[in-house]
Structures are given as structure tokens and as C-alpha cells.
Design a protein around this motif. Sequence first.
Motif: not given
Length: 807
Positions: A580-583, A569-577, A608-611, A613-619
Motif C-alpha cells: 500500500l505504501s509503495t503503490v 525504480r524496482v520495489y518488492l514490498p514484503p507484505d500488504a501494508n 503495522s502500517p506505521e512500521e 511506512n518507515e520501512h518503505c521510506i528507508a528501502g
Amino acid sequence: MPAQLLFQPNPPPDASLLPKSLEALKVDLELNVLSEAELLDVKKFRRAADYIAAAMIFLKENVLLEREISPDDIKPRLLGHWGTCPGLTLIYAHLNRLIAKDNLDMLYVVGPGHGAPGILSCLWLEDSLSKFIPKYTRDKAGLKNLIAGFSTPSGFPSHINAETPGSIHEGGELGYALSVAFGAVMDKPDLIVACVVGDGEAETGPTATAWHGYKYIDPAESGAVLPIVHVNGFKISERTIYGTMDDLEIVALFSGYGYQVRFVEDLQNIDQDMAASMEWAVREIKKIQAAARSGKPIVKPRWPVLIMRTPKGWSGPKQFHGEYIEGSFHAHQVPLPGAKTSKEELDALQHWLSSYDIGELIDQKTGQVCESIVKIVPSSASKRLGQKDEANGTYEILKTPDWMALGVKKGSQESCMKRIGEFLLEVVKENPTSFRIFSPDELVSNKLDAVLNFTGRNFQWDIASRANGGRVIEILSEHTCQGMMQGYTLTGRTGLFPSYEAFLGIIHTMMVQYSKFVKMAHETTWRKDVGSLNYVETSTWTRQEHNGFSHQNPSFIGAVLNLKPALARVYLPPDANCFLSTVSHCLRAKNYINLMVGSKQPTPVWLSPEEANEHCIAGASIWKFASTDEGQNPDVVLVGIGVELTFEVIAAAALLRKEVPDLRVRVVNVTDLMILGPERSHPHSLTDSSFVNLFTADKHVIFNYHGYPQELRGLLFGRPATDRMHIEGYAEEGTTTTPFDMMLSNSVSRYHVAEKAIRFGATVNEKVAVTAYKLASGFLHMASKAKEYANEHGQDPADTFDTPTFN
């Protein structure tokens, strides 16, 4: 044969030169702790184990020597390592006796991984194999399956692996047994791990550093490691360093590390020697632990270490064809490799195996083991080395806080690392005995130091942190951090490994070895889930401009991409929120290798945190705010993967919106790298239809990727129309420069992205095509001017990293 090829215990140095402690040890070794009956039982166990180990290398039939050995009884391929086995069975026998005598909780970590025959033979004798793998019953049929199947496609491999009950270490790549053992005992106050370090393994750099492991073990909260250095004098064809050291040299070395040394080397009375030494070691361990647990810890306690000297291939053939075997490198693997085709070697094998008199120990008709052998096996199955829950699965589910409560306001600026530092602080609070951070001396530099507001570093030789139960292990050795995290994870807990991006490559092969262990564990029916290995890769090349070219290396991403898809699994989250979702997800996940890549510098919070969360679930998702007409009917697709690379894509989109309003742009961010692989190539990979929904069916796609471009090319191979995909990433260009110049030097700046967008967008948009060449040239000119500015002023223009706007 030259004399140096013989095993010869080194003569003791002049007694006047020995430390008093060593003189005392030499006297103490003369004590006999075994009764005559116990001594006989231990010897019988060892004889049986050594026979089975040797038979596993050679025999496919006639496994209990019911008749003379014939060539047809010999396996067609002789595989295995005999030389270390007698030492491993000696230790195993005495660990069994000690566990049964004192009701101890112990694991056995074996550095010489190719000594599998020695371990498997003991597991069969203690009847641990049949509990997990029914075909290895403790009878004649089970023994036939074990011996005949060893090193064949239907049986155990030639080295210890996840298919071996009780094992938490592969041992295929040398150097890591000791650090794994130290990780295993953390937060397990009653556990003792006996760790065998071969004298070949002892020459490795990772082992040399791992000896410092005790300096990070608080005896009030954790168990203990009993290191046993097996000095048999040889590796595959050369003397070992330890094999040439005398007593004084070894005592000086280990005294410097912080140990007290005891030698096990009396070959005539080896069982009394080992029994006395193990009992002494356990007494010393208990003394140190009792002091710490009474609130009066010993300052810099000296933990026990055993130096066991036995001949390589002990009890095997003494010599053959004029060459010494026992006590030389010739015993390392298969001592009689021509036994199937050479009558002389076959006769030597018959003589060797007959010397164990196996019929006295195991009934040749039924395979029943004699009562003397069974006596030294712990009566409680849960205490047996092959059946310990700590080794075979006791995963403690990690409690994670609600990360959204720590979310950051959209439109602000925040460091991903500082924000997850706050998250990890809460994780530490909620998991006081099942979570640790293993950091190679970079916690503060990587801005994760919020955890230190609640916990400390567990460095016992530092008076400031001694006996404070810190959750952070910080040692400037990636190998030691990795090994400790492996041991901690495989015994049921969860760890996190934050590191400068450039230096995770140091433990590349360790990570791969671990992944192979986990892959094989998945394929057993009895191994239980374990937590994931979690890496946080920061201080990345994009912001290592102040440290220079040596600190600019994202290659660990490719190392994880090459793993079995079920694990990687490799993740490159684009911002702090998003981070947080990824970790939060990764710390709760099981059985994976998780790599999270992010920035420690303040960067825009896009979602936003809600956005998030949706973004990370989708990938991945289309970022409508940066796209033309919310991304509909684009001429070109711009894709950002990674914090700074995404910033440049957003900046390019803003620039294009202003300078080329006729160009229709879709902006996509990918946070889960694994979605890009071909359909069904990975559990996370998008279906082809979903892939087209994101990236279109036929428009040009420009990827601005944090890692090496070739990695992404390989990942995308097999997707529809890859010739329309253009990838830029780290191109091995860097030095001590400015942050934006790093983008310019690697052709991933906003100007380079914008120039490509115009060129490829012009192929489908006639309005843009009219001025495409002029506009593209203008953007490249801007890039040139920005580089000139950096060279002249030593910094980037003040507005370079202002958050782009789309008014």
C-alpha cells in the motif's frame, strides 16, 4: 528494373464486386473542396517542406541554393530517410489547413519515426521550433541551423524523438503509433489525433491488434483517432503486404475491424483528394460523438480510416544508373548516397533540389517564408501541431487516498493485490478523468477487481459496458495496453499496468523505447513533467506452480534495472501494508518507470502500517523480531527480497532459532531494490557506511532474491567485500508442482537458507562449527523429504505456510 519495383496504384476491382459504400466513396472523392487560392497555398507549403526535408539529408552549406551545389556543400555523412517524407508533409499541410478552418484540437502521431526531416521541416515552417529552441528561428540563420545540423551531434537526430516539439511517440521501433494515439485521446473529448501508420509498420503484430483500439473508446467521454495508412509500397528492400492489396481486399480488412474506408490516391489531384477526405473523416467523427453525447450512442459505430497511396520518395529523383528510385525501395533512405564524391550524383541532386524552386517560397537572402505558406498555419500558436500543451506537458497531479486508513492489522494474513485493489478503488473515485488501469485480461485473476465495485470495463462492443465510462481497459494484448498507457501518460495523466509476471517481457522493448523518450525529454529545457509508468507484477513464479514452467519468468525486473538510473525504480514490498505504501508513492511519482512486484495470495502481514511506512521510506531495514538479540553482532545476515522469498527467510530464522540457538542471525528485508547498488550509482543507493550498518562489514550475507541471481550480482558489484555475499534466486527450475516445491527446486527454501547460514556462520562461531556439518546435512535432508512428500501426495504438508513464531 522489374516491374514490381515501380509504384503503381492497384487497378480498381470489378465495380460489381465493390460494396455500395465503396462505390459512394469513389464518387465522393471527385468533389473539390479547395478554392484555387487554398489549393495554391497548400501546394506551396508542401513544396517548401519537401525541399527542406531533402536538404536536411544532404546540405551543410548553401542551404537555399543561392549558387550551384559543390561537393563542399554536402555533409560528410548522409543520414536520414527520404522515402516517407513527402507523404508526411502532405498530411501535415492538410491538418494545418483543417485546424485553422474548423478550430480543431489535434495532435500528429507519426509511426514512420525516421521521417523526421518531413516533420521538422513543417515545424520550422509553422514557427514552432523557435518557441522551444531559439536557434531554429524562422529566418535564414534558423533554417541554416536546422538543415546543416540535422543528423549531426549538434542537431536533431534522424528520427522523431522527445526533442521534437509536438511529439509523443518515438517511432524508432515500429508497431506502436496507433495504440499510443488511442491512449492520448482517452478522457480528452475535444482532441483528435491524426496517426500515420506506414505500410511497413502495418505488418507488425502490435499494429494489427491496435486497430481494435476504437472498441475501447467511449465517444461520450473521449476524443478520436484518425488513422491514415500510408501505402507507398515498400519497406527497406521489399514490397509491403498493403502495397500488394487491392481496394476490395483493404475494404474487407478494415470493415472487419469496424472502420469505414476512404482512399486518398488521385496523384493528379492529391490535394483536393486529401482535403475532401479529411473533411469527410472529421464529419464522421463528429457525428459519432454527437450521438454518444446526446445519450443515443451508435451501436458499433464505424470510425473513418484513410488509405493514402503515394509513391515512395515522391517528388525525388525518378531514376539513376538505370534503376528506378521514386516509387521503389531505393527511395527509402538516401536516394543519392554518392553525391559528395560523384559528379553525376551531385548533378542529379542539383536537378532534384532545384525542381522545388525554393527561391519562390523562401527568400534566399533573409529566409522569410512567403505569405501563401503562412496562411495555412493556424493563427493561434496553441493550436499548432508543434505547440499543443497535450504533447509538451500538462501533467494532472493524481489524488491518492490516505493508504494507512486501508492498512491491515499486523500479524494477520492478506493478499497484497486484494488490498491494493481496495486502494485503487478509492483512486478511481477521486480521479474520474485522469487515471486508468490498462490490464491484459487479468484484473480478476490478479485479485484487483475491487475497482469494479465502482467502475467498469470500457469495452464499447460489449453491451454490458458500452457508454458506462469504465476506468479499466482490459484487452488480451500487452502491446496495446502498453501503447495506450504511454499515450495516456505523455498527455498528462496516470496509468497502471497490472500483469502476470511472466508476460511483462512481451513489452520489454516498448518500455525501453519509452524510457529513452523520457530520458531525452529530461534533457530538453521545455518538456514538462509527466506521470510515471507504473507496473504491478504479480501472479509471480513463486505461485505459478499450477500453470507450469511457461508462467515462471521474473526477467522484467532485469529489464528495468538496465535502464538509466534516474528513471528506474524496482520495489518488492514484503507484505500488504508495504505494498500500500509503495503503490501510493508510485502513483504520485513523476517521470519514472516504476515496477512493483508482489503476491496475490494471502501472506503474513509482518509490519503495522506505521512500521511499513518507515520501512518503505528507508528501502530496507533490520527486522528485529526475526533476528537474534534484535540483530546485534550477527554471525550471518539473512536477506529476503520478495514476498515468498522473505517468508522463507523468516521461516529459516525461526528454524535456526529452534535448532541452532548458538547461531547469531540478523534478518534484513529489502523493499527498494535500487538501494543495493554502489554508492552514488542510483539516487536511492545507500552510502557505503549505511550499507555496512545493514549488512555488516565482514560477515557472510545470504540473499534470498525473487529474481535471477545474476541481476543482484550485477547490482551489488562495487560494494565492499562482495565475495562474502551469496545469492540464490530463480534458477529456471519449475513445472506444475506444489508451491513449496518451487522453493525447493530453486534452492530458496527455508532449509536451503538455514543450511547456508550454518555453513557460513560456522566460520566465525566456534560453537556452531563443532556441529555445523551434521546440522547442515540435516537441513538438506529435510529439503529432500519435503520434495518426496510433494511428489507422493501432490501437495505440501498442511503446516508449511503457517506464520513462523519465535517463542
